[in-house]
Design an enzyme around this catalytic site. Structure first.
Site: not given
Ligand code: NAD
Length: 420
Positions: A112, A196, A227
């Site tokens: 990571k 995801t 996402n």
């Molecule tokens: P992203 O950056 O696309 O979206 C993050 C979202 O969370 C946004 O809507 C943002 O406004 C919101 N956010 C940020 N801070 C916040 C807070 N303090 N309170 C509430 N909402 C908040 O990220 P993503 O890729 O969707 O990832 C989200 C989660 O899923 C993370 O924990 C990430 O590690 C996990 N994840 C993502 C993937 C992937 O392929 N994108 C894979 C596995 C795990």
């Protein structure tokens, strides 16, 4: 003060992950040395990246890359751009990636990365310079057979494209397998962007079957509209569920009759922000406690804690985010017979399709979206069943069952290599 609190919470994330790994290894009968090997990444690089900003000034950014365990194969995991990134958080995230790879049986260990920055306050060109600077800084320890980055919070396919281009320039050959989550034209995979959320959707469907809940008409609340969260809202909406709550970093929206998901998807920005457009919002705390059937934290860590775990009304909690529920809250939810599908299983669809992308890059032959989705479906259903059945037979909670399956392959590979 806020920073101190943040660090203390993230210390918990690493410490609590370590504590579950310890229990999992003990239950599987491994010696203490195995835990000593697995409790921290085998390699952790901190880099300082000087960047010329648009106004002519220079800013020095701090970045990290953690490689948890490479006994099974190269390490793999996303890069996060966020102002609250810390070394401890990156370490914990790399351990979770190892567990996910073990659960869905990929030939990888976990990695990571992260940069302390706020892309919401940076220009497009500044973002490009930071992305390229990060690759230059970590180039010696990454590569298609060493450690393969991918997107995470606030990083996307454009950032992957810049990183790929920088790596190819340094190595002087085109190397699409260096990074996943790329645009299709640069060797990305069909289905990666929504992978995801697809994986989470499959877990929700399997969990709903166990709980006797019909997805059609089920009330769903999703924290985070990036996402993972936004694609998930679309998939649930299309499956006939009623998405009654969503949120982003600035607040949440609630409508017991169901939100207009297509409208919200149309209006969200590239950082997953949409609630700023509305006057009537609720807080993220209120959102988590809404009356619903299925709750999906899809934003950040430490959202369900011992403080609010008794107030969660959902029958199923599926963790799309990494680390949204503390260990104390896991126990409370399990005792309350809420079916918790842990992050290392629920969000493993992303790394699974990233693996498919890497395989396609290595063989130079590309699959259709249907092929990718079919393969993802069978991986996720099989992994869900393995964990659910182990939890039942060993009478442990779903998180511990997932950790037991997640560490096993890595522990065996480390043993065969003679490391322990
Ligand atoms: P992203 O950056 O696309 O979206 C993050 C979202 O969370 C946004 O809507 C943002 O406004 C919101 N956010 C940020 N801070 C916040 C807070 N303090 N309170 C509430 N909402 C908040 O990220 P993503 O890729 O969707 O990832 C989200 C989660 O899923 C993370 O924990 C990430 O590690 C996990 N994840 C993502 C993937 C992937 O392929 N994108 C894979 C596995 C795990």
């Amino acid at each position: 003060m806020a920073e101190k609190k943040q660090q203390a919470e993230q210390l918990d994330v690493l410490a609590s992950t370590q504590s579950v790994i310890k229990i999992a290894l003990d239950k599987l009968g491994y010696p203490e040395e195995m835990y000593e090997l697995m409790k921290e990444p085998i390699r952790m690089l901190t880099v300082r990246i000087p960047i010329r900003m648009d106004n002519g000034s220079t800013r020095i950014f701090t970045g990290f890359r953690a490689q948890h365990n490479d006994s099974v194969g190269p390490t793999k995991g996303g890069v996060r751009f966020h102002p609250n990134v810390t070394e401890k958080e990156v370490k914990a995230l790399s351990i979770w990636m190892s567990l996910k790879a073990g659960i869905v049986d990929l030939p990888y260990g976990g990695g990571k990365g992260g940069i302390i920055c706020d892309p919401r306050e940076m220009s497009f060109r500044e973002l490009e310079r930071v992305s390229r600077g990060y690759v230059r800084a970590i180039s010696q320890i990454v590569g298609p057979t060493k450690d393969i980055p991918a997107p995470d919070v606030f990083t996307n396919s454009q950032i992957m494209a810049w990183m790929l281009d920088e790596y190819s320039r340094i190595r002087e050959f085109d190397s699409p397998g260096f990074i996943t989550g790329k645009p299709l034209v640069l060797g990305g995979s069909h289905g990666r962007e929504s992978a995801t959320a697809k994986g989470v959707t499959i877990c929700i469907r399997e969990a709903a079957k166990k709980k006797g809940i019909d997805i059609e008409g089920a009330r769903v609340v999703i924290q985070g509209f990036g996402n993972a969260g936004s694609f998930l809202a679309k998939f649930m909406h299309d499956a006939g569920a009623i998405v009654i709550g969503i949120s982003d970093a600035y607040g949440g929206l609630h409508d017991p009759e169901g939100l207009d998901i297509d409208y919200l998807l149309d209006r969200r920005d590239s950082f997953g922000t949409v609630t700023k457009l509305f006057r009537e919002t609720i807080s993220n705390e209120e959102l988590l406690e809404l009356d619903c059937d299925i709750l999906v934290p899809a934003a950040i860590e430490n959202q369900i804690t011992e403080k609010n775990a008794y107030s969660i009304k959902a029958s199923i909690v599926v963790e799309a985010a990494n680390g949204p529920t503390t260990m104390e809250a896991t126990k409370i939810l399990t005792d309350r017979e809420i079916l918790l599908v842990p992050d290392v299983l629920a969000s493993a669809g992303g790394v699974t399709v990233s693996y498919f992308e890497w395989v396609q890059n290595n063989q130079g032959y590309y699959w259709t979206e249907e092929e990718v989705e079919g393969k993802l479906e069978s991986v996720m259903v099989g992994s869900f069943d393995n964990i659910y059945n182990l939890a039942k037979t060993r009478k442990v909670d779903m998180r511990l069952a997932a950790y037991m399956i997640g560490v096993r392959k890595m522990a065996e590979a480390s043993r065969f290599r003679g490391w322990v």
